[in-house]
Design a protein around this motif. Structure first.
Motif, mmCIF file in Angstrom:
data_model
loop_
_atom_site.group_PDB
_atom_site.id
_atom_site.type_symbol
_atom_site.label_atom_id
_atom_site.label_comp_id
_atom_site.label_asym_id
_atom_site.label_seq_id
_atom_site.Cartn_x
_atom_site.Cartn_y
_atom_site.Cartn_z
ATOM 1 N N ILE A 137 -47.945 31.278 -53.184
ATOM 2 C CA ILE A 137 -48.875 31.696 -52.140
ATOM 3 C C ILE A 137 -50.290 31.724 -52.714
ATOM 4 O O ILE A 137 -50.535 32.388 -53.722
ATOM 5 C CB ILE A 137 -48.507 33.086 -51.584
ATOM 6 C CG1 ILE A 137 -47.115 33.057 -50.934
ATOM 7 C CG2 ILE A 137 -49.552 33.560 -50.573
ATOM 8 C CD1 ILE A 137 -46.629 34.409 -50.454
ATOM 9 N N PHE A 138 -51.173 30.993 -52.068
ATOM 10 C CA PHE A 138 -52.587 30.994 -52.455
ATOM 11 C C PHE A 138 -53.364 31.714 -51.357
ATOM 12 O O PHE A 138 -53.464 31.230 -50.234
ATOM 13 C CB PHE A 138 -53.100 29.567 -52.642
ATOM 14 C CG PHE A 138 -52.475 28.858 -53.812
ATOM 15 C CD1 PHE A 138 -53.090 28.873 -55.056
ATOM 16 C CD2 PHE A 138 -51.257 28.197 -53.683
ATOM 17 C CE1 PHE A 138 -52.510 28.242 -56.147
ATOM 18 C CE2 PHE A 138 -50.674 27.566 -54.756
ATOM 19 C CZ PHE A 138 -51.300 27.584 -55.995
ATOM 20 N N SER A 139 -53.905 32.884 -51.693
ATOM 21 C CA SER A 139 -54.635 33.698 -50.727
ATOM 22 C C SER A 139 -56.118 33.687 -51.097
ATOM 23 O O SER A 139 -56.530 34.315 -52.075
ATOM 24 C CB SER A 139 -54.100 35.132 -50.727
ATOM 25 O OG SER A 139 -54.853 35.931 -49.838
ATOM 26 N N LEU A 140 -56.909 32.986 -50.322
ATOM 27 C CA LEU A 140 -58.331 32.864 -50.610
ATOM 28 C C LEU A 140 -59.150 33.940 -49.915
ATOM 29 O O LEU A 140 -60.342 34.085 -50.179
ATOM 30 C CB LEU A 140 -58.843 31.476 -50.191
ATOM 31 C CG LEU A 140 -58.392 30.308 -51.065
ATOM 32 C CD1 LEU A 140 -56.974 29.863 -50.743
ATOM 33 C CD2 LEU A 140 -59.342 29.123 -50.924
ATOM 34 N N ASP B 27 -54.726 34.850 -55.950
ATOM 35 C CA ASP B 27 -55.752 35.316 -55.009
ATOM 36 C C ASP B 27 -57.168 34.923 -55.434
ATOM 37 O O ASP B 27 -58.135 35.606 -55.101
ATOM 38 C CB ASP B 27 -55.658 36.829 -54.799
ATOM 39 C CG ASP B 27 -55.852 37.624 -56.092
ATOM 40 O OD1 ASP B 27 -56.073 36.994 -57.152
ATOM 41 O OD2 ASP B 27 -55.788 38.869 -56.040
ATOM 42 N N ASN B 28 -57.282 33.814 -56.160
ATOM 43 C CA ASN B 28 -58.601 33.304 -56.542
ATOM 44 C C ASN B 28 -59.335 32.807 -55.296
ATOM 45 O O ASN B 28 -58.882 31.854 -54.656
ATOM 46 C CB ASN B 28 -58.444 32.168 -57.551
ATOM 47 C CG ASN B 28 -59.776 31.527 -57.924
ATOM 48 O OD1 ASN B 28 -60.841 32.081 -57.650
ATOM 49 N ND2 ASN B 28 -59.717 30.362 -58.549
ATOM 50 N N PRO B 29 -60.477 33.402 -54.935
ATOM 51 C CA PRO B 29 -61.164 33.001 -53.700
ATOM 52 C C PRO B 29 -61.927 31.683 -53.813
ATOM 53 O O PRO B 29 -62.403 31.158 -52.811
ATOM 54 C CB PRO B 29 -62.134 34.164 -53.444
ATOM 55 C CG PRO B 29 -62.428 34.699 -54.807
ATOM 56 C CD PRO B 29 -61.155 34.538 -55.592
ATOM 57 N N MET B 30 -62.048 31.143 -55.030
ATOM 58 C CA MET B 30 -62.799 29.895 -55.246
ATOM 59 C C MET B 30 -61.847 28.762 -55.612
ATOM 60 O O MET B 30 -62.146 27.913 -56.443
ATOM 61 C CB MET B 30 -63.838 30.095 -56.347
ATOM 62 C CG MET B 30 -64.844 31.185 -56.064
ATOM 63 S SD MET B 30 -65.826 30.829 -54.583
ATOM 64 C CE MET B 30 -66.770 29.411 -55.144
#
Length: 455
Positions: A236-239, A291-294
């Protein structure tokens, strides 16, 4: 590479195979159908001879000493390939066609080693030259290695005998399983019956206006997939949301304890038992959250390749597509092209890794300007690129979002109908399905019986 080292090769196997091909027609057919290509040969003369035989086979011409030597002569390659003398020596080395497949495997394995060495040398050269973007360098390096690995099993085409055997094997497998789910089971009957599960290599878009339930739907699906396929990981990638917030949502949905109660910790003994039981099940599930936003597509691909190699991978979820960092400088003029690159990149990740990719997407405000608020494909932001690359597009709608009376009823009962419009399905039917949504626990249920679908 040190100059005194010899590149891997199998000259004896190359010579034996070429001689056998010119004596036994079946040997030539087997080598070519196995996907052996001219570039797999290390010695230039052997490469030229096989290339000539390869072209003759594709033309339907016989392969023997006369036809091969004539073809090489026409190409001005006969002398460079050892002349008729070398071709005759190859014929003398041919004893039986029995070892043809072994020769092919030996030649291809050595070619694979040489390609891996070549890829490694290019990686070293680019690193020594100071590639300015380290993320691009790492992604290009991983991709170069993976391409060698993916191309190890033959040529460009799949013959219909091989294809039909695989198709029939899958049909028999599904018949024996007595199930219509051929992909990853989501646990939602109407969804699984329509899509037959989430298929490997598919890009699945879940689109809606903000606060409509995109994250809840995708998290419940991701949790279900992790529970049904416990031997494989879900990424799961949560930006937009931190890992702890997502963890709270997962725990609320799994335990059926209100999210606000979990935040305050004001729980009864019974509630604590449910929370601890749910937490134990979630700990056992292979769910990995970034959870990396970039985050860039290259980051997603790189991390998922490693996760797949280490754990196995059943599903990738991304929240959400418009927040992914593109490689182009942002501006209104090139935003559409940037999103096009991102969606194409996500589709490539799905195909490369052979897993379904769920990507959430915001809908444009055009929905709010219509009397009918049910979303359409044209409401997708930068919809052309996303719609084109997606294999499945699911659009969410809840009446309580727009209707005050429906909102009050949903709050009173903590239960409402969630419409999922499967507006695009590349390999099957489109239709609307309905699930039950509980806002205070972010839970999604089959609407027929309101039972938990991941228990």
């Amino acid at each position: 590479m040190k100059q005194d080292r010899q590149l891997p090769s199998a000259p004896e196997a190359e010579a034996s195979l070429l001689g056998t091909m010119m004596v036994y027609p079946g040997s030539a057919r087997l080598a070519i159908e196995e996907g052996l290509m001219p570039d797999d040969f290390f010695i230039e003369a052997n490469r030229n001879i096989y290339s000539a035989a390869f072209d003759l086979y594709r033309e339907g011409s016989p392969i023997d000493l006369t036809t091969v030597s004539t073809r090489l002569l026409d190409l001005n390659l006969l002398e460079r390939s050892g002349g008729v003398t070398y071709l005759t020596e190859l014929l003398d080395a041919a004893v039986t066609s029995y070892n043809t497949k072994n020769y092919v495997n030996m030649i291809r394995e050595k070619a694979l080693m040489r390609r891996m060495i070549d890829a490694a040398e290019k990686i070293i050269d680019e690193g020594m030259n100071g590639q300015p973007d380290v993320d691009e360098y790492l992604d290009a390096s991983e991709k170069a290695i993976m391409e060698v690995s993916h191309n190890r099993h033959g040529g460009e085409f799949v013959s219909t005998p091989v294809l039909m055997n695989a198709v029939l094997a899958n049909i028999h497998k599904m018949a024996d399983a007595h199930s219509n789910v051929t992909g990853k089971k989501t646990g939602y009957d109407a969804l699984d019956n329509t899509l037959h599960g989430f298929q490997p290599g598919d890009l699945i878009i879940i689109a809606a206006r903000p606060s409509m339930g995109k994250t809840a739907v995708s998290l419940n699906i991701a949790m279900n997939v992790a529970m049904y396929q416990p031997e494989e990981a879900v990424a799961i990638f949560s930006l937009e949301m931190g890992a702890e917030s997502l963890g709270m949502r997962l725990l609320s949905a799994k335990s059926q304890i209100r999210a606000d109660a979990l935040k305050t910790g004001q729980l009864s003994d019974t509630d604590w038992n449910r929370v601890n039981e749910a937490a134990g099940e979630l700990r056992a599930a292979k769910i990995y959250i970034d959870d990396n936003p970039m985050c860039k597509v290259a980051d997603i691909a790189s991390k998922c390749r490693r996760l797949q190699a280490e754990q196995g991978l059943s599903l990738i979820m991304i929240d959400y597509i418009q927040l992914i960092t593109g490689d182009r400088k942002s501006s209104g003029e090139n935003r559409q092209q940037e999103v096009s690159d991102i969606s194409r990149g996500l589709k490539n990740v799905a195909r490369e890794l052979g897993v379904p990719v769920i990507a959430l997407s915001q809908l444009s405000r055009s929905v709010e300007q219509r009397e009918n608020k049910h979303p359409m494909l044209s409401d997708l932001r930068e919809s052309g690129a996303i719609e084109q690359d997606a294999d499945v597009v699911m659009m969410l709608y809840r009446d309580s979002y727009y209707n005050e009376a429906a909102k009050e009823e949903a709050e009173r009962t903590n239960n409402e109908s969630l419409e999922i419009n499967i507006a695009k399905h590349r390999n099957g039917a489109t239709r609307k399905i309905y699930l039950a949504f509980q806002a205070n626990t972010n839970s999604i249920f089959n609407i027929s019986n309101q039972e938990e679908t991941y228990a």
